[in-house]
Motif scaffolding. Structure first.
Motif, short mmCIF file in Angstrom:
data_model
loop_
_atom_site.label_atom_id
_atom_site.label_comp_id
_atom_site.label_asym_id
_atom_site.label_seq_id
_atom_site.Cartn_x
_atom_site.Cartn_y
_atom_site.Cartn_z
N MET A 87 0.87 -1.23 0.12
CA MET A 87 -0.18 -0.28 0.20
C MET A 87 1.27 1.13 0.02
SD MET A 87 -2.82 0.87 2.96
CE MET A 87 -4.22 2.22 2.21
N ARG A 88 0.82 2.06 -0.87
CA ARG A 88 1.18 3.50 -1.37
C ARG A 88 0.86 4.24 -0.55
NH1 ARG A 88 5.40 4.02 -4.41
NH2 ARG A 88 4.19 6.74 -5.99
N VAL A 89 1.44 5.27 0.72
CA VAL A 89 0.28 5.93 1.55
C VAL A 89 0.97 7.56 1.10
CG1 VAL A 89 -0.45 6.41 3.77
CG2 VAL A 89 -0.76 4.87 3.65
N LEU A 90 0.27 8.63 0.90
CA LEU A 90 0.81 10.22 1.38
C LEU A 90 0.92 11.00 1.83
CD1 LEU A 90 2.47 12.43 -1.64
CD2 LEU A 90 0.01 12.85 -1.75
N LEU A 91 1.89 11.44 2.20
CA LEU A 91 2.50 11.97 3.93
C LEU A 91 2.53 13.57 3.42
CD1 LEU A 91 4.76 9.52 5.45
CD2 LEU A 91 2.23 9.96 5.10
N SER A 92 1.59 14.36 4.10
CA SER A 92 1.17 15.73 3.74
C SER A 92 2.04 15.68 5.29
CB SER A 92 0.13 16.34 3.30
OG SER A 92 -0.14 17.49 3.38
N GLY A 93 2.78 17.01 4.91
CA GLY A 93 2.86 18.35 6.55
C GLY A 93 3.66 19.54 6.35
N TYR A 94 4.01 19.64 7.23
CA TYR A 94 4.96 20.96 7.16
C TYR A 94 6.32 20.18 6.76
CZ TYR A 94 7.19 25.87 7.66
OH TYR A 94 7.95 27.42 7.32
N PHE A 98 -3.60 8.18 2.16
CA PHE A 98 -3.22 9.44 2.64
C PHE A 98 -2.96 10.12 4.11
CE2 PHE A 98 -4.17 14.87 2.46
CZ PHE A 98 -3.29 15.49 1.98
N ILE A 99 -2.41 10.67 4.23
CA ILE A 99 -2.49 10.92 5.68
C ILE A 99 -1.53 13.01 6.12
CG2 ILE A 99 -1.15 10.64 7.94
CD1 ILE A 99 -0.53 8.34 7.13
N TRP A 100 -2.27 13.26 6.75
CA TRP A 100 -2.34 14.28 7.64
C TRP A 100 -1.23 14.24 8.49
CZ3 TRP A 100 -7.20 17.85 8.54
CH2 TRP A 100 -7.49 18.03 6.96
N GLY A 101 0.30 14.58 8.15
CA GLY A 101 1.19 13.77 9.19
C GLY A 101 1.44 14.82 10.16
N GLY A 102 -0.11 15.11 11.30
CA GLY A 102 0.94 16.24 12.71
C GLY A 102 1.18 17.24 12.32
N GLY A 103 1.42 18.11 13.66
CA GLY A 103 1.09 19.52 13.62
C GLY A 103 0.10 20.05 13.61
N SER A 104 -0.05 21.55 13.86
CA SER A 104 -0.94 22.77 13.45
C SER A 104 -1.02 23.24 11.88
CB SER A 104 -0.75 23.55 14.96
OG SER A 104 -0.59 23.15 16.30
N LEU A 105 -1.83 21.56 11.75
CA LEU A 105 -1.50 22.04 9.91
C LEU A 105 -2.94 22.83 9.93
CD1 LEU A 105 -0.60 18.95 8.49
CD2 LEU A 105 0.89 20.82 9.07
N ILE A 106 -3.89 22.83 10.39
CA ILE A 106 -5.59 23.24 10.35
C ILE A 106 -5.74 24.13 11.32
CG2 ILE A 106 -8.13 22.57 9.94
CD1 ILE A 106 -5.99 21.27 7.99
N GLN A 107 -5.42 25.53 11.04
CA GLN A 107 -5.27 26.56 12.15
C GLN A 107 -5.41 28.23 11.34
OE1 GLN A 107 -3.11 28.89 12.33
NE2 GLN A 107 -1.44 27.63 11.11
#
Length: 348
Positions: free
Chosen positions: A4-11, A73-82
Motif C-alpha cells: 500500500m502506498r500512502v502520501l504524507l502531507s505536513g510542514y 493520504f495522511i495529514w502527518g501531525g502538527g497545527s496544520l489546520i489553523q
C-alpha cells in the motif's frame, strides 16, 4: 498484492525541527507493509535523510501525480489546520485532503492540533475534511472538544513526538555540566526590548549557576539570528548547536538540567528526556502543554520588564523545580503509541 502506498502531507522539508520530528515519528510508526511517499518543501533533502520517495509540495502536477500513485493520504501531525499564523495554510492542507477524498483514497488525520479556526470558511472546510477521514487522532483536549462538537469520532493521545526514539549527540559528551538549553524563535511579540531583557537574565542565570548554555535553533531561518544575538552576550561557556536530524535534536536534551523554550516540540523533547522545562508561550498550543504538564512560564506579552525578576524566577526554578517523573514520562510515551495503533487499524 503490492504494498500500500500512502502520501504524507505536513510542514516537511522546511527546516523546522518540530515538523521534521513529526515526520520521523510517523515514518517510525507506519506499518512495515506500507510504502510512504512524502510531500516536501525540499524533496531531495527529505529523500536523502529518510530514504523515501518525495515530491515538491508546491508543484501541482507532482502533487497530483503522487496522489494518483497512492492508496492512502495522511495529514502527518502538527497545527496544520489553523488560520491564525496563515490564512492560506488551512486551504492548502484542506484542499489536498478534499482532493484525496474525492479521488477515493483512504484518508487519515494523524496527531493533529486543530485551531484556532477564526474564519467560517476554514471551520467549514476543516469539518468536511475530518468527517471524511477513516481515522482521526488529535494531541490536545481543545482539538478533541472541537471534534466532539462536530460529532466526529477520534482518539486523543499525547503528541506523537513523545514516542520518537532519540539518539545521543557525540559532540556533547565532552561539554561541561551543568547545562541549560535555550530555544527561542522569531515572533512579533519577542520585541528587541524583551529579547534584550531575556538575554541579560540568561547571563545572570549563567553567572549564578555556572551552567554551560546550549542554544538550539529549531528552524534556522527563524531562530539562528536570535541565537547569535544571545550568544554574543554570553561567556565562552556556550554553544549554538544546529541539528537537522530530529532524533539527534531530541537527544541533545539528554543531560540538560533545564530548558527555556518557546517552541512546542523543544519542550516536548526536553520533558521526554527528563529535563526541567520553563516555557515562553506565543501560541495557544504552548499554553495547552503548560496546563497539561504543569510547566511554569510566561506568555510573551506578560514577561516581566525587570531583568532581576526574570533571572530570580529562573534561578528558583533551576534550584527547586522538578522534571516530570519517570512514570509520567513513560505514561506519555505509551499514550503517544496510540497514534501508531490507529495507523495499524486504518491501513490494514
Amino acid at each position: 498484492m503490492g504494498k500500500m502506498r500512502v502520501l504524507l502531507s505536513g510542514y516537511y522539508g522546511k527546516g523546522n525541527g518540530g515538523d521534521e520530528a513529526l515526520l520521523a515519528t510517523l515514518l517510525q510508526m507506519l506499518p512495515p507493509d506500507v510504502t510512504p511517499v512524502v510531500l516536501s518543501g525540499n524533496p531531495e533533502e527529505t529523500h536523502r535523510r529518510y530514504g523515501v520517495e518525495s515530491y515538491n509540495r508546491m508543484a501541482l502536477l507532482q502533487v497530483i501525480k503522487a496522489l494518483r500513485s497512492c492508496d492512502g493520504f495522511i495529514w502527518g501531525g502538527g497545527s496544520l489546520i489553523q488560520d491564525v499564523t496563515s490564512t492560506i495554510s488551512p486551504f492548502y492542507y484542506g484542499g489536498l485532503m478534499a482532493i484525496a477524498q474525492v479521488m477515493g483514497l483512504k484518508t487519515i488525520a494523524w496527531g493533529q492540533g486543530i485551531g484556532p479556526l477564526l474564519r467560517p470558511q476554514t471551520r467549514w472546510l476543516a469539518r468536511q475534511n475530518f468527517a471524511g477521514c477513516v481515522k482521526v487522532s488529535v494531541r490536545d483536549r481543545n482539538s478533541s472538544a472541537l471534534l466532539s462538537d462536530w460529532n466526529i469520532p477520534h482518539i486523543l493521545a499525547p503528541d506523537p513526538v513523545w514516542a520518537l526514539e532519540s539518539k545521543p549527540v557525540a559532540e556533547l559528551a565532552d561539554l561541561p555540566k551543568p547545562r541549560i538549553a535555550v530555544t527561542l524563535r522569531n515572533h512579533p511579540q519577542l520585541t528587541e526590548t524583551r529579547l534584550t531583557n531575556l538575554t541579560r537574565a540568561l547571563v545572570d542565570l549563567q553567572t549564578a549557576t555556572q551552567a554551560y548554555i546550549l542554544i538550539l535553533p529549531f528552524q534556522k531561518s527563524e531562530d539562528l539570528e536570535i541565537a547569535e544575538k544571545i550568544q554574543l552576550q554570553l561567556t565562552d561557556k556556550s554553544q549554538i548547536l544546529c541539528l537537522e536530524d530530529p532524533q539527534l535534536l531530541k537527544g541533545a536534551f539528554r543531560g540538560v538540567n533545564m530548558v527555556i523554550g518557546m517552541r512546542l516540540h523543544s519542550l516536548i523533547m526536553a520533558a521526554s528526556e527528563g529535563c526541567r522545562c520553563f516555557a515562553l508561550s506565543y501560541d495557544p498550543k504552548i499554553n495547552r502543554l503548560m496546563e497539561d504538564l504543569s510547566i511554569p512560564g510566561w506568555d510573551l506579552a506578560n514577561i516581566p520588564d525587570d531583568v532581576n525578576s526574570i533571572s530570580k524566577t529562573w534561578l528558583d526554578f533551576y534550584q527547586n523545580g522538578e522534571s516530570l517523573s519517570f512514570e509520567k514520562i513513560q505514561s506519555l510515551v505509551n499514550g503517544a503509541f496510540l497514534h501508531r495503533e490507529l495507523l495499524q487499524e486504518a491501513l490494514k
